[in-house]
Write an enzyme that holds these catalytic residues in place. Structure first.
Site, mmCIF file in Angstrom:
data_model
loop_
_atom_site.group_PDB
_atom_site.id
_atom_site.type_symbol
_atom_site.label_atom_id
_atom_site.label_comp_id
_atom_site.label_asym_id
_atom_site.label_seq_id
_atom_site.Cartn_x
_atom_site.Cartn_y
_atom_site.Cartn_z
ATOM 1 N N CYS A 62 0.842 -1.193 0.000
ATOM 2 C CA CYS A 62 0.000 0.000 0.000
ATOM 3 C C CYS A 62 0.884 1.252 0.000
ATOM 4 O O CYS A 62 1.570 1.510 -0.972
ATOM 5 C CB CYS A 62 -0.970 -0.044 1.182
ATOM 6 S SG CYS A 62 -2.224 1.255 1.166
ATOM 7 N N ASP B 144 -9.322 -3.082 -7.016
ATOM 8 C CA ASP B 144 -8.813 -2.097 -6.055
ATOM 9 C C ASP B 144 -9.493 -0.767 -6.336
ATOM 10 O O ASP B 144 -9.280 -0.151 -7.383
ATOM 11 C CB ASP B 144 -7.296 -1.971 -6.220
ATOM 12 C CG ASP B 144 -6.652 -1.139 -5.121
ATOM 13 O OD1 ASP B 144 -7.297 -0.192 -4.622
ATOM 14 O OD2 ASP B 144 -5.502 -1.428 -4.771
ATOM 15 N N HIS C 68 -8.013 -4.207 -2.927
ATOM 16 C CA HIS C 68 -6.816 -3.651 -2.300
ATOM 17 C C HIS C 68 -6.468 -4.476 -1.057
ATOM 18 O O HIS C 68 -7.332 -5.103 -0.452
ATOM 19 C CB HIS C 68 -7.086 -2.198 -1.897
ATOM 20 C CG HIS C 68 -5.871 -1.461 -1.430
ATOM 21 N ND1 HIS C 68 -4.882 -1.054 -2.289
ATOM 22 C CD2 HIS C 68 -5.476 -1.077 -0.188
ATOM 23 C CE1 HIS C 68 -3.935 -0.434 -1.601
ATOM 24 N NE2 HIS C 68 -4.279 -0.443 -0.326
#
Length: 299
Positions: A179, A236, A268
């Site tokens: 991330c 995502d 995600h």
């Protein structure tokens, strides 16, 4: 006007409004707020009864907190390596916005079991402890937004220097991140010409720029020489597939050996085994792809 200049002009007013919400603070370094790592998961992402996070033991490895000298003091980090490691390849592990909590420590232990010296620095240490904040918007506003890319690059360089003196072979150097850490992974691949390989897990590729985050991976694609494997989810909601395809095209035009793999049905944070977003089959496939990528590229 080029694309970068246009982006700067369009975002000046937005950034000014955003900065007005933050306490006045110069961009120079400050004292360390985080001086030790705690155990467990970050408050904002506590596992529920439905999750069974992976727990990797310490048999055959040395694992725990270390202190890394940096220009303005010492930075705390989590290190895991084969017991009595000598000349082990080095992997920098960069956390999500939640800092170096149990999941990131476990990733380091998993890598140590594979023969790597893995080190995860608490890169937010000067600005706050995201592990102790239960509200994600507060983490983003009060800690992440204050953490400058230039400082992060310098801190990662310091980790490389530490590893070279503590059983690591930095001629075989990799970085991986998740991330927020995925974006940092791309940036570090452009920053450090000595990097051997990298794996970026669902890191943002484009976004608003400011003095703390002046460039994104799409701006730096032509400067990335080390082979980077990008792992992304087709569902995502925070990273448009158009950005992923644009990055793939930019890397190709720049002559990079980097590759991007998309899991069409993955959201995600599909690797985060302590969150509802975890997708076991995809996470395991991504992990194996990472290990194969590192071996293929000499790490």
């Amino acid at each position: 006007m080029n694309t970068s200049s246009q982006k700067t002009v369009m975002n000046t007013d937005k950034q000014s409004q955003f900065d007005s919400l933050l306490p006045a603070e110069p961009l120079n370094r400050r004292g360390f707020i985080v001086t030790a790592l705690g155990a467990g998961f970050a408050l904002a992402v506590q596992p529920t009864a439905a999750q069974s996070p992976i727990k990797t033991g310490t048999e055959g490895i040395t694992a725990g907190e270390v202190k890394v000298p940096v220009s303005d003091g010492v930075m705390v980090a989590y290190r895991a390596a084969p017991a009595e490691a000598k000349n082990a390849p080095v992997i920098l592990v960069v956390s999500e916005i939640f800092g170096v909590h149990e999941h990131i420590a476990d990733v380091c232990r998993r890598l140590a079991k594979r023969g790597y010296l893995a080190i995860a620095p608490e890169l937010f240490a000067r600005y706050g402890d995201p592990r102790k904040i239960a509200n994600i918007p507060d983490i983003l506003t009060n800690i992440v937004a204050r953490t400058p890319d230039a400082g992060v690059m310098a801190d990662l360089d310091a980790c490389v220097a530490w590893a070279s003196k503590n059983g690591g072979n930095t001629a075989r150097l990799a970085i991986t991140g998740f991330c927020w850490g995925g974006r940092i992974t791309w940036l570090y691949a452009a920053h450090n010409p000595g990097l051997t390989a990298a794996v970026a897990w669902y890191g943002r590729l484009d976004g608003e720029i400011n003095e703390r985050t002046p460039k994104y991976p799409l701006d730096l694609a032509a400067q990335i020489k080390a082979p980077v494997l990008g792992l992304y989810g087709g569902k995502d909601q925070g990273i448009p597939l158009d950005d992923v395809e644009s990055m793939r095209d930019a890397l190709k035009k720049g002559g990079s050996k980097s590759q991007i793999h998309i899991y069409p049905d993955a959201p995600h944070a599909f690797h985060a085994d302590y969150r509802p977003s975890y997708r076991k089959d995809v996470a395991e496939d991504g992990w194996q792809r990472m290990l194969d990528w590192l071996r293929k590229n000499g790490v």
